[in-house]
Design an enzyme around this catalytic site. Structure first.
Site, PDB file in Angstrom:
ATOM      1  N   GLU A 179       0.815  -1.220   0.000  1.00  0.00           N
ATOM      2  CA  GLU A 179       0.000   0.000   0.000  1.00  0.00           C
ATOM      3  C   GLU A 179       0.851   1.275   0.000  1.00  0.00           C
ATOM      4  OE1 GLU A 179      -4.083  -1.579   2.033  1.00  0.00           O
ATOM      5  OE2 GLU A 179      -2.757  -0.455   3.317  1.00  0.00           O
ATOM      6  N   GLU A 372      -5.751  -8.300  -0.807  1.00  0.00           N
ATOM      7  CA  GLU A 372      -6.447  -8.074   0.476  1.00  0.00           C
ATOM      8  C   GLU A 372      -7.900  -7.754   0.183  1.00  0.00           C
ATOM      9  OE1 GLU A 372      -4.877  -5.287   3.368  1.00  0.00           O
ATOM     10  OE2 GLU A 372      -2.817  -5.791   2.806  1.00  0.00           O
TER      11      GLU A 372
HETATM   12  C1  BG6 Z   1      -4.513  -2.755   4.974  1.00  0.00           C
HETATM   13  C2  BG6 Z   1      -3.186  -3.203   5.473  1.00  0.00           C
HETATM   14  O1  BG6 Z   1      -4.472  -1.363   4.945  1.00  0.00           O
HETATM   15  O2  BG6 Z   1      -5.666  -3.002   5.707  1.00  0.00           O
HETATM   16  C3  BG6 Z   1      -3.244  -4.273   6.541  1.00  0.00           C
HETATM   17  O3  BG6 Z   1      -2.355  -3.622   4.415  1.00  0.00           O
HETATM   18  C4  BG6 Z   1      -4.413  -3.997   7.460  1.00  0.00           C
HETATM   19  O4  BG6 Z   1      -2.008  -4.302   7.204  1.00  0.00           O
HETATM   20  C5  BG6 Z   1      -5.695  -4.068   6.654  1.00  0.00           C
HETATM   21  O5  BG6 Z   1      -4.472  -4.856   8.560  1.00  0.00           O
HETATM   22  C6  BG6 Z   1      -6.975  -3.959   7.452  1.00  0.00           C
HETATM   23  O6  BG6 Z   1      -6.944  -2.834   8.291  1.00  0.00           O
HETATM   24  P1  BG6 Z   1      -7.210  -2.957   9.849  1.00  0.00           P
HETATM   25  O7  BG6 Z   1      -7.035  -1.591  10.386  1.00  0.00           O
HETATM   26  O8  BG6 Z   1      -8.606  -3.477  10.001  1.00  0.00           O
HETATM   27  O9  BG6 Z   1      -6.209  -3.917  10.361  1.00  0.00           O
END
Ligand code: BG6
Length: 475
Positions: A179, A372
């Site tokens: 990211e 993701e």
């Molecule tokens: C992304 C990141 O921004 O979102 C992860 O690459 C992160 O590291 C994921 O965990 C979800 O966000 P959060 O704040 O729910 O953990």
């Protein structure tokens, strides 16, 4: 039709959110180790509160995380049971170079990841490795000011070269920086950046980003030289912006907000800074710290594929004091009244996923890898010991269907899909454990209590069928 043969189904994690074992195998201290639980987390993450060492009495959830460090064999076996074709994980830089600028790498750290990759290969799981998921050695931050110093490029290139040489034949898919656009929103976490005095924060962020972009291009070149089989991707925190209304001003604002996200991966994918980006930088009284040769390096070493995270779409309004904002992933947006939200206020939009996929493919015309996607939610263990996470299944089913539509109806080329936090892990944004994304539950709470026991959730069995049927069976 449907997903192509060999589609890479799997799940994703990051070292600082699963491994724990922060002091094991000679690992050094990194920025991510200084992210506390509680109200200061956001301040430290944005670089507004300086934290240089571990403070007594403060709870740092990543120090033990879910103890993947000691449980990786059990965890990979569970992933294999679901039929994973790929597993995304990241390298903790300070396990390989504890300070970041040593001559020789730390053998114990290299062995740790080698064992993981071999374990994956035992089950025919293709590792997908993020070289840098938010880690930066504290030693380099204190010595050089982190990525604001060009010397970081050499340190990072050295790290990557060691990884490519050591894991040749074991790892083929690599992402350089997780990211990369997060630099603009969570700079201490994304790049170890802390602001000094009354400096222009934009200049600092652009300097950091430029150094990472040059490092990413050099690493892409080296990866291809060491093994032509290597495939290198950039990584974007994605989620397209909708204009709040059809007022041209709102549409224009949405376009500008999207460009702010695309700016850095435009460079990684096309090989040069787009004209709008240079103007964006100029208007903020900043400049790109080019030195001779940078432009050629960027131009000649573009990425092989585009990877991204998608949790939600976003909304832009030209009205500066626009009321309610969502809680979404670090950078908030105007609330979309047509969408429902998760318990953490992240708005749920499967069609937005298809829109984002299409926009990325139109823009770059390179294969996409969704690395993701998922729903952070609280889970309850029933009296019979089961976890009935139908809400998670519902979210994932609709998003996979949207991705399928992008493939079948729109002809987009997608290599694979890894859900975020396939095993429960520490939340990056809040540090909570109870914001769970996994198919595998881990017995651990927000304050660090629990046995680390792993439990298969209902979604575990559901995802197994999705993979078995190559995405055909979503019910
Ligand atoms: C992304 C990141 O921004 O979102 C992860 O690459 C992160 O590291 C994921 O965990 C979800 O966000 P959060 O704040 O729910 O953990």
């Amino acid at each position: 039709m449907g997903f192509k043969k060999g589609f890479l189904w799997g799940g994703a994690t990051a070292a600082n959110q699963v491994e724990g074992g922060v002091f094991e195998c000679g690992r050094g201290l990194a920025n991510v180790d200084l992210m506390p639980h509680g109200k200061d987390r956001y301040l430290v993450g944005t670089g507004k509160k300086i934290s240089n060492h571990i403070e007594k009495g403060v709870y740092y959830p990543s120090h033990q995380a879910v103890d993947f460090y000691h449980h990786y064999q059990e965890d990979i076996a569970l992933m294999a049971e679901m039929g994973f074709k790929t597993f995304r994980l990241s390298i903790a830089w300070t396990r390989i170079f504890p300070n970041g600028d040593e001559e020789k790498p730390n053998e114990a750290g290299l062995e740790f990841y080698e064992n993981i990759f071999k374990e994956c290969r035992r089950y025919d799981i293709e590792p997908l490795v993020t070289i840098n998921h938010f880690d930066c050695p504290m030693y380099l931050i204190n010595k050089f000011g982190g990525w604001r110093n060009r010397k970081m490029i050499d340190c990072f290139v050295k790290l990557a070269r060691v990884l490519f040489e050591r894991y040749k034949g074991l790892v083929k898919y690599w992402l350089t920086f997780n990211e990369i656009n997060m630099i603009l929103h969570f700079p201490f976490v994304a790049a170890g950046l802390r602001f000094v005095g009354d400096e222009n924060p934009y200049q600092a962020m652009i300097t950091v980003a430029h150094h990472e972009l040059v490092a990413s291009a050099l690493v892409t070149q080296i990866a291809h030289q060491i093994d032509p089989e290597n495939q290198i991707g950039c990584m974007l925190a994605a989620g397209s912006y909708y204009p709040e209304t059809c007022r041209p001003e709102d549409y224009w604002k949405a376009l500008c907000d999207d460009r702010e996200s695309y700016m850095f991966i435009d460079v990684q994918s096309r090989g040069y800074y787009p004209s709008y980006a240079l103007k964006w930088i100029e208007k903020r009284n900043a400049s790109v710290p080019f030195i001779e040769g940078d432009k050629e390096i960027l131009r000649e070493n573009t990425v092989d594929f585009i990877s991204f995270s998608y949790y939600s779409s976003r909304v832009s309004s030209a009205c500066p004091d626009k009321g309610k904002q969502t809680e979404s992933n670090i950078f908030a947006s105007v609330v979309n009244p047509y969408l429902k939200s998760s318990e953490w206020g992240w708005q749920i939009d499967p069609l937005g996923f298809r829109i984002t996929i299409n926009e990325l493919y139109d823009r770059y015309q390179k294969p996409l890898f969704v690395v993701e996607n998922g729903l952070g939610a609280k889970d309850t263990i029933e009296e019979d010991g089961t976890i009935q996470d139908d809400y998670r299944i519902d979210y994932l089913r609709k998003h996979i269907q949207a991705m399928k539509d992008a493939v079948d109806e729109d002809g987009v080329d997608i290599i694979g899909y890894t859900t975020w936090g396939c095993i429960d892990l520490i939340s990056n944004g809040t540090g909570e454990m109870e914001k769970r994304y996994g198919f595998i539950y881990v017995d651990r709470d927000n304050l660090g209590n629990g046995t680390f026991k792993r439990i298969r959730k209902k979604s575990f069995y559901w995802y197994k069928k999705v993979i078995e049927s190559n995405g055909e069976q979503l019910e």
